[in-house]
Each structure stands twice: as structure tokens, then as C-alpha cells.
Design a protein around this motif. Structure first.
Motif, PDB file in Angstrom:
ATOM      1  N   LEU A 130      36.907 -48.595 -18.641  1.00 29.16           N
ATOM      2  CA  LEU A 130      37.173 -47.209 -19.040  1.00 29.16           C
ATOM      3  C   LEU A 130      36.291 -46.780 -20.321  1.00 29.16           C
ATOM      4  N   SER A 131      35.801 -45.531 -20.339  1.00 25.88           N
ATOM      5  CA  SER A 131      34.916 -44.886 -21.235  1.00 25.88           C
ATOM      6  C   SER A 131      35.618 -43.531 -21.581  1.00 25.88           C
ATOM      7  N   THR A 132      35.479 -43.046 -22.954  1.00 31.13           N
ATOM      8  CA  THR A 132      35.829 -41.840 -23.271  1.00 31.13           C
ATOM      9  C   THR A 132      34.382 -40.947 -23.385  1.00 31.13           C
ATOM     10  N   THR A 133      34.402 -39.993 -22.924  1.00 32.13           N
ATOM     11  CA  THR A 133      33.024 -39.144 -22.923  1.00 32.13           C
ATOM     12  C   THR A 133      32.677 -38.654 -24.250  1.00 32.13           C
ATOM     13  N   THR A 134      31.563 -38.476 -24.430  1.00 33.75           N
ATOM     14  CA  THR A 134      30.945 -38.107 -25.777  1.00 33.75           C
ATOM     15  C   THR A 134      29.696 -36.920 -25.449  1.00 33.75           C
ATOM     16  N   PRO A 135      29.656 -35.939 -26.059  1.00 37.29           N
ATOM     17  CA  PRO A 135      28.535 -35.267 -25.794  1.00 37.29           C
ATOM     18  C   PRO A 135      27.132 -35.880 -26.068  1.00 37.29           C
ATOM     19  N   GLY A 136      26.107 -35.797 -25.036  1.00 35.64           N
ATOM     20  CA  GLY A 136      24.759 -36.391 -25.330  1.00 35.64           C
ATOM     21  C   GLY A 136      24.926 -37.533 -24.695  1.00 35.64           C
ATOM     22  N   GLN A 137      26.048 -38.123 -24.161  1.00 36.70           N
ATOM     23  CA  GLN A 137      26.067 -39.485 -23.282  1.00 36.70           C
ATOM     24  C   GLN A 137      25.341 -39.135 -22.292  1.00 36.70           C
ATOM     25  N   GLY A 142      20.725 -43.530 -10.820  1.00 39.31           N
ATOM     26  CA  GLY A 142      19.637 -44.077 -10.051  1.00 39.31           C
ATOM     27  C   GLY A 142      18.904 -43.055  -9.034  1.00 39.31           C
ATOM     28  N   SER A 143      17.499 -43.401  -8.803  1.00 41.86           N
ATOM     29  CA  SER A 143      16.645 -42.566  -7.962  1.00 41.86           C
ATOM     30  C   SER A 143      16.372 -41.485  -8.746  1.00 41.86           C
ATOM     31  N   GLY A 144      16.076 -41.482 -10.097  1.00 45.13           N
ATOM     32  CA  GLY A 144      15.905 -40.526 -11.053  1.00 45.13           C
ATOM     33  C   GLY A 144      16.877 -39.455 -11.502  1.00 45.13           C
ATOM     34  N   ALA A 145      18.247 -39.897 -11.039  1.00 45.45           N
ATOM     35  CA  ALA A 145      19.199 -38.587 -11.302  1.00 45.45           C
ATOM     36  C   ALA A 145      19.922 -39.143 -12.554  1.00 45.45           C
ATOM     37  N   VAL A 146      20.060 -38.400 -13.379  1.00 48.20           N
ATOM     38  CA  VAL A 146      20.634 -38.528 -14.874  1.00 48.20           C
ATOM     39  C   VAL A 146      22.070 -37.464 -14.755  1.00 48.20           C
ATOM     40  N   VAL A 147      23.199 -38.003 -15.144  1.00 50.06           N
ATOM     41  CA  VAL A 147      24.289 -36.806 -15.601  1.00 50.06           C
ATOM     42  C   VAL A 147      24.380 -37.161 -17.344  1.00 50.06           C
ATOM     43  N   THR A 148      24.400 -35.996 -17.739  1.00 47.96           N
ATOM     44  CA  THR A 148      24.513 -35.789 -19.088  1.00 47.96           C
ATOM     45  C   THR A 148      25.906 -35.096 -19.416  1.00 47.96           C
ATOM     46  N   ILE A 149      26.710 -35.731 -20.320  1.00 42.66           N
ATOM     47  CA  ILE A 149      27.853 -35.059 -20.943  1.00 42.66           C
ATOM     48  C   ILE A 149      27.788 -33.964 -21.868  1.00 42.66           C
ATOM     49  N   LEU A 150      28.160 -32.786 -21.803  1.00 40.29           N
ATOM     50  CA  LEU A 150      27.969 -31.724 -22.640  1.00 40.29           C
ATOM     51  C   LEU A 150      29.167 -31.239 -23.615  1.00 40.29           C
TER      52      LEU A 150
END
Length: 279
Positions: A130-137, A142-150
Motif C-alpha cells: 500500500l502506498s499514499t500518493t504524492t504529486p510528482g510520483q 511498461g512499454s513506455g507508458a508512465v502515470v504521473t500523480i498530479l
């Protein structure tokens, strides 16, 4: 915003464009008056919310049709049951119970609900990281796909809608923005924080409510496509006429789950195509 900059060190830098392989798909799952989104690449998957308690079976059925056996990441955007009810341990067809889940992300919210507590119970029971989200995380799909928390960009929030995790998916030259139920006050903080909001596709905040998607926010995102998750004939009148008018005036190609059912956005890294369950 001063608070956002003190807490999180200023604007979130743009995600670098990585070499891509295959396709990235964003499925807007029809869960009635709720929201559930699945992202898949050739390597990994991410589930963002799972609709209301009684929609868990529908989410499971949809995932089964894709042949998924594992959800690498799951995000519970905020404690309201119309977003995380499908993760509720009370339901036997619970998404977390049925699939192997690699990690769960939760917002940095102190407020909880009974449904949220039930989700925490099953996470503990199954010993899921379990993780808590942080902006910038960032989360690598994979496959070149990245999710960024805003967002959210501050923990000082009274309204549960504004605790919603807001994130973007970048895949090659294409990008998607997922807004949860955040409303105008949090949109304003995101704008002031300097977050990179410009995206090709966005989910409309709070099911297309007029309390979300301010003109300033829409202008910053400047989407080509949008999706609205809402139930047919819902008692809230979602999507509100004001929101629909904004999209039409901007020339945004928008889709509604109450009219189109499940909606699939497919990216090859350069272009996005759209397929709907219902014509």
C-alpha cells in the motif's frame, strides 16, 4: 499556490517522452452512476476505481472479457462508494479478492467512509503493498507508458471530492488526464501549482458536474477527447448542461457511458482512436 509549493516543491516537471511498444488502452468502464477506468499496456495494467458496491460484478465481468488475471496497480481515488465500492470486502465479487493485485495507491486523505475502511481491511487481509500518493510520483506501466500523480496538491481538504487522486498517463506523444471527482477549488490549486495539465484526452471531473471543469481548467488541458462517466437518468442530472456546452463550444469530441456504454481509447503512441460499446 503557496501551500502546494511549500509541500511539494513547486511544479511537477513534464514527463519525458519514452520509446513505446505496442498499444496503450484506456477503458472507461460503464458502471452506471460511478466511475471505473482500466489502463493496459503490453506489460502491465492499472485499475482506477471500481464503481459502486453493486457494480463490482460488472467490473469483474469486463476484466474477465479481457483475459486479465492480475492488476499490477489499483488506485482508489477517494473514499466515496461510487468510486471504490467495487473494492469493498463486503461484496463477494470484490475486485481485489478476485484478482492478484500488485500494489494499491490511496490519496493522502484523513477522512474515511465505511466503504473505505472495508477496502483497507481487505488490503490488510491479503497483505497487498500500500502506498499514499504524492504529486510528482511516477508509476511505470511498461512499454513506455508512465502515470504521473498530479494531485491533490494539499492535504488540507474538507470536501472528500477534492481529495481525489488526479493523475496523467503519457504514452509516446499521447496523453490522458484522470480527474476523479475533484471540483473547481482543487482545479484552481492544480493550476497554481504549475502541474503539467495539457493532455489529449481527459475524464470530466465529478461525472460532468457543473461544480467541476472550470473554463480555465479546460483551457489548460485543451483536450481533443473527453469522457463522462454517469448513469442513465441519474438523479443528479449528470452531466450538467453547462459542462456539455463548454465541451461543444471548444469542439471537444466527448463520450458518455450512459449513452455509449464501455468506451475504449487506444493509443499507438502517436494517435488515439475511440471505440464504443454502443453506437
Amino acid at each position: 499556490n503557496t501551500i502546494a509549493r511549500i509541500l511539494y516543491g513547486g511544479p511537477t516537471p513534464p514527463t519525458p517522452t519514452l520509446p513505446t511498444s505496442g498499444q496503450a488502452k484506456v477503458y472507461i468502464i460503464d458502471v452506471g452512476q460511478g466511475e471505473s477506468i482500466l489502463i493496459t499496456t503490453e506489460e502491465k495494467s492499472m485499475l482506477i476505481d471500481a464503481g459502486e458496491n453493486n457494480m463490482g460484478d460488472d467490473v469483474l465481468t469486463f476484466l474477465d472479457t479481457l483475459g486479465l488475471e492480475k492488476i499490477d496497480y489499483a488506485i482508489a481515488t477517494h473514499p466515496h462508494s461510487d468510486h471504490i465500492g467495487g473494492l469493498d470486502t463486503v461484496m463477494q465479487d470484490n475486485v481485489i479478492r478476485a484478482f492478484e493485485v500488485g500494489r494499491v495507491f490511496l490519496p493522502p486523505a484523513e477522512h474515511t467512509t465505511a466503504t473505505f475502511e472495508d477496502v483497507l481491511d481487505v488490503i490488510e487481509e491479503k497483505d497487498i503493498p500500500l502506498s499514499t500518493t504524492t504529486p510528482g510520483q511516477t508509476i511505470d506501466l511498461g512499454s513506455g507508458a508512465v502515470v504521473t500523480i498530479l494531485g491533490p496538491v494539499t492535504e488540507d481538504i474538507d470536501d472528500l471530492n477534492n481529495t481525489s487522486v488526479v493523475c496523467r498517463l503519457d504514452f509516446g506523444e499521447t496523453s490522458f488526464l484522470f480527474n476523479g471527482d475533484q471540483e473547481t477549488p482543487m482545479e484552481e490549486l492544480l493550476l497554481q501549482s504549475g502541474a503539467d495539465l495539457d493532455c489529449d484526452m481527459m475524464t470530466m471531473g465529478h461525472h460532468g458536474s457543473s461544480t467541476s471543469s472550470s473554463q480555465e481548467y479546460l483551457d489548460a488541458v485543451s483536450p481533443e477527447y473527453a469522457s463522462i462517466s454517469c448513469g442513465r437518468g441519474n438523479k443528479y442530472g449528470h452531466p450538467h448542461e453547462e459542462t456539455v456546452e463548454k465541451l461543444e463550444e471548444m469542439g471537444v469530441e466527448y463520450y458518455r457511458t450512459d449513452l455509449s456504454g464501455n468506451i475504449t481509447f487506444t493509443s499507438d503512441g502517436e494517435n488515439i482512436s475511440v471505440r464504443t460499446e454502443k453506437p
